[in-house]
Scaffold this active site. Structure first.
Site, PDB file in Angstrom:
ATOM      1  N   SER A  53       0.789  -1.133  -0.090  1.00  0.00           N
ATOM      2  CA  SER A  53       0.048   0.007  -0.039  1.00  0.00           C
ATOM      3  C   SER A  53       0.749   1.434   0.023  1.00  0.00           C
ATOM      4  O   SER A  53       2.010   1.335   0.587  1.00  0.00           O
ATOM      5  CB  SER A  53      -0.905   0.083   1.259  1.00  0.00           C
ATOM      6  OG  SER A  53      -0.194  -0.218   2.300  1.00  0.00           O
ATOM      7  N   GLN A  68       1.663   4.223   1.824  1.00  0.00           N
ATOM      8  CA  GLN A  68       1.306   4.330   3.187  1.00  0.00           C
ATOM      9  C   GLN A  68       2.398   5.522   3.951  1.00  0.00           C
ATOM     10  O   GLN A  68       3.410   5.737   3.183  1.00  0.00           O
ATOM     11  CB  GLN A  68       1.834   3.167   4.040  1.00  0.00           C
ATOM     12  CG  GLN A  68       3.028   2.451   3.672  1.00  0.00           C
ATOM     13  CD  GLN A  68       3.301   1.188   4.150  1.00  0.00           C
ATOM     14  OE1 GLN A  68       3.974   0.883   5.038  1.00  0.00           O
ATOM     15  NE2 GLN A  68       2.794  -0.018   3.443  1.00  0.00           N
ATOM     16  N   LYS A  83       7.326   4.283  14.028  1.00  0.00           N
ATOM     17  CA  LYS A  83       7.765   3.068  13.065  1.00  0.00           C
ATOM     18  C   LYS A  83       8.767   3.783  12.075  1.00  0.00           C
ATOM     19  O   LYS A  83       8.652   3.471  10.956  1.00  0.00           O
ATOM     20  CB  LYS A  83       6.817   2.307  12.534  1.00  0.00           C
ATOM     21  CG  LYS A  83       7.105   0.899  11.943  1.00  0.00           C
ATOM     22  CD  LYS A  83       5.918   0.298  11.131  1.00  0.00           C
ATOM     23  CE  LYS A  83       6.313  -0.575  10.397  1.00  0.00           C
ATOM     24  NZ  LYS A  83       5.442  -1.152   9.674  1.00  0.00           N
ATOM     25  N   GLU A 114      11.923   3.040   9.593  1.00  0.00           N
ATOM     26  CA  GLU A 114      12.383   1.742   9.137  1.00  0.00           C
ATOM     27  C   GLU A 114      13.528   1.901   8.137  1.00  0.00           C
ATOM     28  O   GLU A 114      13.717   3.066   7.579  1.00  0.00           O
ATOM     29  CB  GLU A 114      11.162   1.104   8.584  1.00  0.00           C
ATOM     30  CG  GLU A 114      10.610   1.729   7.487  1.00  0.00           C
ATOM     31  CD  GLU A 114       9.212   1.054   7.100  1.00  0.00           C
ATOM     32  OE1 GLU A 114       8.569   0.490   7.677  1.00  0.00           O
ATOM     33  OE2 GLU A 114       8.796   1.241   5.800  1.00  0.00           O
ATOM     34  N   HIS A 160       5.325   6.197   1.135  1.00  0.00           N
ATOM     35  CA  HIS A 160       6.265   5.201   0.621  1.00  0.00           C
ATOM     36  C   HIS A 160       5.317   3.931   0.340  1.00  0.00           C
ATOM     37  O   HIS A 160       4.243   3.713   0.642  1.00  0.00           O
ATOM     38  CB  HIS A 160       7.482   4.552   1.383  1.00  0.00           C
ATOM     39  CG  HIS A 160       6.993   3.977   2.632  1.00  0.00           C
ATOM     40  ND1 HIS A 160       6.603   4.918   3.798  1.00  0.00           N
ATOM     41  CD2 HIS A 160       6.957   2.785   2.939  1.00  0.00           C
ATOM     42  CE1 HIS A 160       6.434   4.284   4.839  1.00  0.00           C
ATOM     43  NE2 HIS A 160       6.865   2.829   4.229  1.00  0.00           N
ATOM     44  N   ARG A 189      -2.719   3.887   5.616  1.00  0.00           N
ATOM     45  CA  ARG A 189      -2.739   3.737   4.446  1.00  0.00           C
ATOM     46  C   ARG A 189      -3.849   4.397   3.485  1.00  0.00           C
ATOM     47  O   ARG A 189      -4.727   4.923   4.070  1.00  0.00           O
ATOM     48  CB  ARG A 189      -3.110   1.858   3.855  1.00  0.00           C
ATOM     49  CG  ARG A 189      -2.228   0.988   4.794  1.00  0.00           C
ATOM     50  CD  ARG A 189      -2.808  -0.281   4.575  1.00  0.00           C
ATOM     51  NE  ARG A 189      -1.895  -1.259   5.192  1.00  0.00           N
ATOM     52  CZ  ARG A 189      -1.880  -1.855   6.504  1.00  0.00           C
ATOM     53  NH1 ARG A 189      -2.887  -1.140   7.109  1.00  0.00           N
ATOM     54  NH2 ARG A 189      -1.190  -2.625   6.916  1.00  0.00           N
ATOM     55  N   LYS A 240      -7.231  -3.138   2.169  1.00  0.00           N
ATOM     56  CA  LYS A 240      -7.208  -3.033   3.664  1.00  0.00           C
ATOM     57  C   LYS A 240      -7.761  -1.227   3.834  1.00  0.00           C
ATOM     58  O   LYS A 240      -8.154  -0.830   2.883  1.00  0.00           O
ATOM     59  CB  LYS A 240      -5.862  -3.113   4.263  1.00  0.00           C
ATOM     60  CG  LYS A 240      -5.303  -4.370   4.358  1.00  0.00           C
ATOM     61  CD  LYS A 240      -3.936  -4.557   5.141  1.00  0.00           C
ATOM     62  CE  LYS A 240      -3.378  -5.935   5.023  1.00  0.00           C
ATOM     63  NZ  LYS A 240      -2.092  -5.910   5.864  1.00  0.00           N
TER      64      LYS A 240
END
Length: 445
Positions: free
Chosen positions: A110, A112, A137, A139, A277, A296, A302
């Site tokens: 997705s 997001q 989060k 990453e 991203h 998302r 979803k």
């Protein structure tokens, strides 16, 4: 003498998201098959190592009398300072501060972004069934194969070209909004350009489903016709690919707003809070703070939270930083993101070569992407053979030694707490911090 907890072998979790690679085509499935049966018809998307409740790891070497597994988190909480080290335990309240993964991506994830800590807390309180924790989060993804992603908004001039050359976007946003963006200059203050970019992106993402469907259909029809008389751009080819995967999705149109990043093995991409991203394809090692918070807004079946995503984004423009790894010696390169929770080392060992991993003050994760060998723990007589899918958690203050076996090169990825936390700058190989979890992985073409 201090009683130091010993390394433990782990059983880890997988996520069978529908974008994952199927069966043994997936490195995730190959890893998981070491200790579990796999279904050749199922997608295997993510291999999780850590303490997050959505995919917790457990100790293979320890179990209760009724054979129930002991969760890694429960074992850590029995003596967090000894297992994690005092500084890590104090800063992250007795929990492992990072989550380590391997991803096998067959089709796009997705569009997001991940919230910062303040927003994550609010979202978790408002909707805990969707936003399952209150942590941020940040990453980093390191490519194991060619790895494609959308990341961050394109630069000002490139976006101007998009707004003038993609008629479907012009129709959705409108001349008034486009006119405001076309007047922006490279020298304008960020706060001013952010307001304009946010307005046009929000307008695009808020388009009705019916209008989106019509626009995607027009785009597909136009590009298929034009492909017969000219070579399509990479972004146009990508849009057609995304349309096949997610028909009538706003993500097909909005992909033109983002940088199309193609990593080769060994290159890395780090993503902070509020940065848009979407991973497109390939396999990677991924490390992040211990969280599963995702907002998302496209390319997904979803829940889509368009309003939250459009309001939270940073709207920074320009190509993202690509990390190549800083060589520490002939065998080790380090990827250092701007986050305290983690860093990642890439270790390459020729057949028969060894590396000593001295005792350090915090925990880590190692991933061996090719090869096999042995791990020597605690004392010279405590040695295990290791192969694809083996995972070891090594608490603080343990010494270990890795040796490459077989005939090919052994490649290891280590994820651990960022050494900045310990005011540690390694000068040579024997100084490298290696408090570890070990995963042995083999990549297949």
């Amino acid at each position: 003498m201090e009683d130091i907890p010993k390394p433990q072998r782990l059983r880890c979790s997988v996520q069978n998201y529908n974008w994952g690679r199927t069966g043994e085509e997936s490195t995730v499935a190959v890893l998981f098959s070491r200790n579990n049966p796999i279904d050749p018809e199922k997608p295997y998307a993510e291999f999780w190592i850590g303490t997050h409740p959505s995919g917790p790891s457990s100790l293979l070497s320890l179990g209760s009398s009724d054979s129930r597994p002991v969760l890694l988190k429960s074992w850590i909480l029995e003596n967090p300072s000894a297992v994690l080290g005092d500084k890590v335990s104090e800063k992250w309240h007795g929990d492992l501060p990072f989550l380590f993964k391997v991803l096998s991506v067959a089709k796009a994830l997705s569009i997001q972004a991940h919230p910062d800590k303040e927003l994550a807390k609010v979202l978790h309180e408002m909707n805990p069934s969707v936003y399952k924790d209150s942590n941020h989060k940040p990453e980093m993804a390191i490519a194991l194969t060619e790895f494609k992603a959308l990341c961050g908004f394109v630069g000002i001039e490139e976006l101007k070209d998009v707004l003038t050359s993609v008629p479907e976007i012009r129709d959705m946003i409108g001349d008034e909004h486009i006119g405001k963006y076309m007047s922006i200059k490279e020298t304008d203050p960020y706060d001013e350009t952010k307001v304009v970019l946010q307005s046009i992106y929000t307008k695009l993402m808020s388009t009705s489903e019916e209008a989106v469907s019509k626009s995607v259909s027009k785009l597909k029809h136009r590009l298929n016709i034009e492909s017969k008389v000219r070579m399509l751009t990479e972004k146009e080819e990508l849009a057609l690919q995304l349309e096949q995967q997610y028909p009538n999705d706003i993500g097909v149109i909005s992909s033109f707003f983002f940088n199309f990043v193609k990593l080769i093995p060994g290159e890395a991409l780090h993503i902070g809070a509020n940065e848009p991203h979407a991973y497109i394809s390939g396999e990677c090692v991924e490390c992040m703070a211990t969280s599963d918070n995702v907002v998302r807004a496209g390319l997904t079946p979803k829940y889509k939270d368009v309003q939250t995503l459009c309001s939270m984004l940073a709207y920074k423009q320009g190509y993202p930083e690509i990390l190549l790894g800083t060589p520490l010696n002939n065998n080790v390169s380090r990827y250092i993101p701007p986050f305290d929770e983690f860093e990642v080392d890439h270790i390459s060992l020729s057949p028969g070569e060894s590396v000593s991993c001295p005792a350090v003050l915090g925990p880590s994760i190692f991933v061996v992407v090719t090869g096999e060998g042995s791990i020597q723990m605690c004392c010279a007589t405590d040695e295990d053979k290791i192969t694809v899918g083996d995972v070891y958690f090594v608490p603080a203050k343990n010494e270990i030694k890795l040796t490459s076996g077989g005939t090919g090169e052994t490649q290891v990825y280590r994820a651990g707490v960022n050494s900045r936390l310990f005011n540690f700058v390694p000068a040579k190989s024997e100084d490298i911090m290696f408090e570890t979890i070990l995963i042995f992985v083999e990549i297949y073409d």
